[in-house]
Design a protein around this motif. Structure first.
Motif, PDB file in Angstrom:
ATOM      1  N   VAL A 158       0.863  -1.183   0.000  1.00  0.00           N
ATOM      2  CA  VAL A 158       0.000   0.000   0.000  1.00  0.00           C
ATOM      3  C   VAL A 158       0.893   1.224   0.000  1.00  0.00           C
ATOM      4  N   GLU A 159       0.646   2.141  -0.924  1.00  0.00           N
ATOM      5  CA  GLU A 159       1.439   3.358  -0.981  1.00  0.00           C
ATOM      6  C   GLU A 159       1.121   4.218   0.241  1.00  0.00           C
ATOM      7  N   LEU A 160       2.153   4.741   0.873  1.00  0.00           N
ATOM      8  CA  LEU A 160       1.992   5.539   2.091  1.00  0.00           C
ATOM      9  C   LEU A 160       1.048   6.716   1.857  1.00  0.00           C
ATOM     10  N   LYS A 161       1.246   7.428   0.771  1.00  0.00           N
ATOM     11  CA  LYS A 161       0.425   8.611   0.488  1.00  0.00           C
ATOM     12  C   LYS A 161      -1.052   8.253   0.377  1.00  0.00           C
ATOM     13  N   GLU A 162      -1.342   7.152  -0.317  1.00  0.00           N
ATOM     14  CA  GLU A 162      -2.742   6.736  -0.490  1.00  0.00           C
ATOM     15  C   GLU A 162      -3.334   6.272   0.843  1.00  0.00           C
ATOM     16  N   HIS A 163      -2.501   5.608   1.654  1.00  0.00           N
ATOM     17  CA  HIS A 163      -3.003   5.128   2.945  1.00  0.00           C
ATOM     18  C   HIS A 163      -3.328   6.303   3.864  1.00  0.00           C
ATOM     19  N   LEU A 164      -2.494   7.327   3.856  1.00  0.00           N
ATOM     20  CA  LEU A 164      -2.730   8.487   4.710  1.00  0.00           C
ATOM     21  C   LEU A 164      -4.030   9.198   4.331  1.00  0.00           C
ATOM     22  N   LEU A 198       6.989   5.577  -1.253  1.00  0.00           N
ATOM     23  CA  LEU A 198       7.116   4.693  -0.095  1.00  0.00           C
ATOM     24  C   LEU A 198       5.894   3.787  -0.022  1.00  0.00           C
ATOM     25  N   TYR A 199       6.141   2.492   0.283  1.00  0.00           N
ATOM     26  CA  TYR A 199       5.062   1.507   0.357  1.00  0.00           C
ATOM     27  C   TYR A 199       5.102   0.804   1.709  1.00  0.00           C
ATOM     28  N   LEU A 200       3.929   0.366   2.144  1.00  0.00           N
ATOM     29  CA  LEU A 200       3.781  -0.356   3.406  1.00  0.00           C
ATOM     30  C   LEU A 200       3.212  -1.738   3.119  1.00  0.00           C
ATOM     31  N   ASP A 201       3.675  -2.714   3.890  1.00  0.00           N
ATOM     32  CA  ASP A 201       3.173  -4.087   3.738  1.00  0.00           C
ATOM     33  C   ASP A 201       2.511  -4.493   5.050  1.00  0.00           C
ATOM     34  N   PHE A 202       1.212  -4.237   5.154  1.00  0.00           N
ATOM     35  CA  PHE A 202       0.485  -4.524   6.386  1.00  0.00           C
ATOM     36  C   PHE A 202       0.315  -6.021   6.625  1.00  0.00           C
ATOM     37  N   SER A 203       0.543  -6.834   5.585  1.00  0.00           N
ATOM     38  CA  SER A 203       0.420  -8.282   5.774  1.00  0.00           C
ATOM     39  C   SER A 203       1.608  -8.834   6.557  1.00  0.00           C
ATOM     40  N   LYS A 204       2.696  -8.082   6.645  1.00  0.00           N
ATOM     41  CA  LYS A 204       3.895  -8.557   7.336  1.00  0.00           C
ATOM     42  C   LYS A 204       4.288  -7.708   8.546  1.00  0.00           C
TER      43      LYS A 204
END
Length: 213
Positions: A158-164, A198-204
């Motif tokens: 998930v892209e950080l910007k989109e998640h925010l 920047l990307y986030l991996d919430f599955s891990k």
């Protein structure tokens, strides 16, 4: 007086083809009754003119009829000419192939001679290139390698910007959190980077400490 085409042909010794041609060119007066064509004969003068035309047409040389034998002979002659042309082309092609093969052999010999004379120099160059490539590969950081692996394997980034944007935050709060991630990127393996984003991996991973405000 009126005559059918057959009657007209017999009386004036004229072929039906010529009669039909004259009818089409309107050189004969005719009428059509009950789907039958009749040629109008007006007087003796016309008869004399018709006879004169018949004599003139008979005097003209007839075009030879095309027979099956004539067509076959024509095709055979054309086939013979084509075969001769094909043979000539094959000879030219063979010569071109031979010339090309000889050129390739000469070029190969030159290259082999060049490699033989410069073998040691080429080996040194290859060794230098190989050493430089190995050195560059060794200088890559483990962090970048892990990022590439994670980007290839993970399918839930998930892209950080989109998640925010999905969070109930104000604009200045999102900017503060984004700066926090950028500052932690070099030392935090949870943060992935691709194409400058920047990307986030919430599955891990869990990012609560960085997302908290």
């Amino acid at each position: 007086m009126k005559l059918t085409i057959n009657e007209y042909s017999k009386q004036f010794k004229m072929s039906k083809e010529i009669i039909n041609s004259k009818i089409k060119s309107k050189r004969l007066n005719y009428i059509i009754e009950d789907s039958t064509t009749y040629i109008i004969i007006s007087d003796a003068t016309n008869n004399e003119e018709i006879k004169t035309e018949v004599l003139v047409e008979k005097a003209l040389p007839l075009k030879p009829k095309t027979t099956v034998a004539t067509v076959i002979a024509l095709y055979q002659r054309e086939n013979t000419q084509l075969k001769e042309r094909i043979m000539q082309l094959e000879i030219k092609i063979d010569k071109l192939i031979d010339d090309k093969e000889q050129m390739l052999r000469d070029e190969r010999d030159k290259i082999e001679e060049l490699y033989s004379n410069k073998d040691k120099q080429l080996k040194n160059i290859l060794e230098l290139i190989n050493t430089k490539m190995i050195s560059e590969l060794q200088n890559e950081t483990v962090h970048e390698v892990e990022h590439i692996q994670q980007q290839t394997i993970s399918l839930e980034l998930v892209e950080l910007k989109e998640h925010l944007k999905t969070l109930n935050l104000k604009s200045y709060q999102r900017k503060i959190i984004k700066k926090r991630f950028i500052a932690a990127y070099d030392n935090d393996d949870r943060i992935l980077q691709k194409d400058g984003k920047l990307y986030l991996d919430f599955s891990k991973y869990d990012y609560n400490n960085l997302l908290a405000y």
